[in-house]
Design a protein around this motif. Structure first.
Motif, short mmCIF file in Angstrom:
data_model
loop_
_atom_site.label_atom_id
_atom_site.label_comp_id
_atom_site.label_asym_id
_atom_site.label_seq_id
_atom_site.Cartn_x
_atom_site.Cartn_y
_atom_site.Cartn_z
N MET A 1 -37.60 31.69 -0.64
CA MET A 1 -36.95 32.92 -1.14
C MET A 1 -37.65 34.13 -0.53
SD MET A 1 -36.28 33.94 -5.09
CE MET A 1 -35.17 35.25 -5.54
N THR A 2 -36.85 35.11 -0.10
CA THR A 2 -37.40 36.26 0.62
C THR A 2 -38.42 37.03 -0.21
OG1 THR A 2 -35.34 36.50 1.86
CG2 THR A 2 -36.82 38.39 1.84
N ILE A 3 -38.12 37.26 -1.48
CA ILE A 3 -39.02 38.03 -2.34
C ILE A 3 -40.38 37.36 -2.43
CG2 ILE A 3 -39.44 38.84 -4.70
CD1 ILE A 3 -36.43 39.24 -5.00
N GLU A 4 -40.39 36.05 -2.61
CA GLU A 4 -41.66 35.31 -2.71
C GLU A 4 -42.43 35.38 -1.39
OE1 GLU A 4 -40.58 31.40 -3.87
OE2 GLU A 4 -40.09 31.95 -5.94
N THR A 5 -41.72 35.26 -0.28
CA THR A 5 -42.36 35.33 1.04
C THR A 5 -43.00 36.69 1.26
OG1 THR A 5 -40.75 33.77 1.96
CG2 THR A 5 -41.99 35.12 3.52
N SER A 8 -46.07 37.21 -1.06
CA SER A 8 -47.22 36.43 -0.57
C SER A 8 -47.82 37.06 0.67
CB SER A 8 -46.77 35.00 -0.27
OG SER A 8 -47.83 34.26 0.29
N ALA A 9 -46.97 37.51 1.58
CA ALA A 9 -47.46 38.12 2.83
C ALA A 9 -48.21 39.41 2.55
CB ALA A 9 -46.29 38.38 3.77
N LYS A 17 -45.54 39.57 8.93
CA LYS A 17 -44.83 38.46 8.30
C LYS A 17 -43.89 38.99 7.22
CE LYS A 17 -45.63 34.12 5.80
NZ LYS A 17 -46.65 33.20 5.24
N ALA A 18 -44.35 39.99 6.47
CA ALA A 18 -43.52 40.58 5.41
C ALA A 18 -42.28 41.26 6.00
CB ALA A 18 -44.34 41.58 4.60
N GLU A 24 -35.07 39.32 8.43
CA GLU A 24 -34.25 38.10 8.37
C GLU A 24 -33.18 38.24 7.30
OE1 GLU A 24 -36.67 34.67 7.87
OE2 GLU A 24 -37.71 34.91 9.79
N LEU A 25 -33.55 38.82 6.16
CA LEU A 25 -32.57 39.05 5.09
C LEU A 25 -31.52 40.06 5.54
CD1 LEU A 25 -31.58 38.61 2.21
CD2 LEU A 25 -33.15 40.40 1.45
N ALA A 26 -31.96 41.10 6.24
CA ALA A 26 -31.02 42.11 6.74
C ALA A 26 -30.05 41.48 7.75
CB ALA A 26 -31.79 43.26 7.40
N ALA A 27 -30.56 40.62 8.61
CA ALA A 27 -29.71 39.95 9.60
C ALA A 27 -28.70 39.03 8.91
CB ALA A 27 -30.58 39.14 10.57
N TYR A 28 -29.17 38.34 7.85
CA TYR A 28 -28.26 37.48 7.10
C TYR A 28 -27.14 38.31 6.46
CZ TYR A 28 -26.36 34.77 3.26
OH TYR A 28 -25.50 34.16 2.37
N GLY A 29 -27.53 39.45 5.85
CA GLY A 29 -26.53 40.32 5.22
C GLY A 29 -25.50 40.82 6.22
N ASN A 30 -25.96 41.18 7.41
CA ASN A 30 -25.05 41.66 8.46
C ASN A 30 -24.10 40.54 8.90
OD1 ASN A 30 -24.21 43.69 10.51
ND2 ASN A 30 -25.03 42.15 11.92
N SER A 31 -24.66 39.34 9.06
CA SER A 31 -23.84 38.19 9.46
C SER A 31 -22.81 37.85 8.39
CB SER A 31 -24.75 36.99 9.73
OG SER A 31 -24.00 35.85 10.03
#
Length: 205
Positions: A1-5, A8-9, A17-18, A24-31
């Motif tokens: 999960m992005t929030i956990e990552t 942690s970072a 890393k953060a 990655e989440l932004a890219a997923y949202g765009n896709s």
């Protein structure tokens, strides 16, 4: 999960890393937005279109919260554009999971201006110049340190009186919190002062 990552970072001061996880989440949202084509979906299924748009807004809210420590000013503007209540600066990452209430959105504003290629080249040139200056200073420092080092011959080394001693006792020196008076046995009993610097041999008392 992005929030956990991201959590942690940041706890480990791994900022790249953060930000990578955020992007990655932004890219997923765009896709997700592009693949569902809400501009076309609304003509066929308004309810499905509404779900897609709401999911995109939920992802946007998560990105606002995650990027707030890095871009507080722009994320505050984005928070207001979504019509969210409260202060984004005091919100928690976990608030990203709270469902956005139904309502009207404010007119969107551009948060970021495009950096022209000419400006990018100028910034790269400045960065290259600074790197070269830093490398030049580092090289000069290494050469200076190398010059300061002195070597002795083997004959000179043989003349050194190097002994291994056994510490017999140690006690604090009055008036100092960094020095100790040691009594050592190096074939004969000697007293030395030891601390952050090299030990200093005291004359026999």
């Amino acid at each position: 999960m992005t929030i956990e990552t991201v959590n942690s970072a940041l706890d480990e001061y791994e900022f790249k890393k953060a930000t990578d996880a955020m992007m990655e989440l932004a890219a997923y949202g765009n896709s997700y937005f592009q693949s569902n084509e809400p501009w076309a979906l609304i003509k066929k299924d308004k309810e499905a279109c509404a779900r897609v748009v709401k999911n995109c807004l939920q992802i946007g809210k998560a990105l606002i919260l995650l990027f707030e420590p890095i871009l507080p000013g722009n994320m505050e503007k984005a928070w207001k554009q979504l019509g969210l209540e409260g202060d984004v600066h005091s919100a928690r990452f976990d608030d990203a999971l709270v469902e956005i209430p139904a309502g009207e959105l404010r007119a969107p504003e551009i948060l970021f201006t495009k950096i022209e290629d000419k400006k990018i080249k100028e910034m790269e040139a400045i960065l290259d110049k600074r790197i070269k200056i830093a490398m030049s200073k580092e090289k000069k420092h290494e050469e200076e340190v190398k010059e300061e080092k002195t070597e002795i011959t083997y004959d000179e080394f043989q003349k050194l009186d190097i002994r291994i001693g056994k510490i017999l006792s140690a006690e604090n020196i009055k008036g100092s919190d960094k020095l100790l008076k040691l009594e050592v046995d190096i074939g004969e009993k000697r007293q030395i002062v030891a601390g952050s610097q090299n030990p200093m041999i005291l004359p026999n008392l």
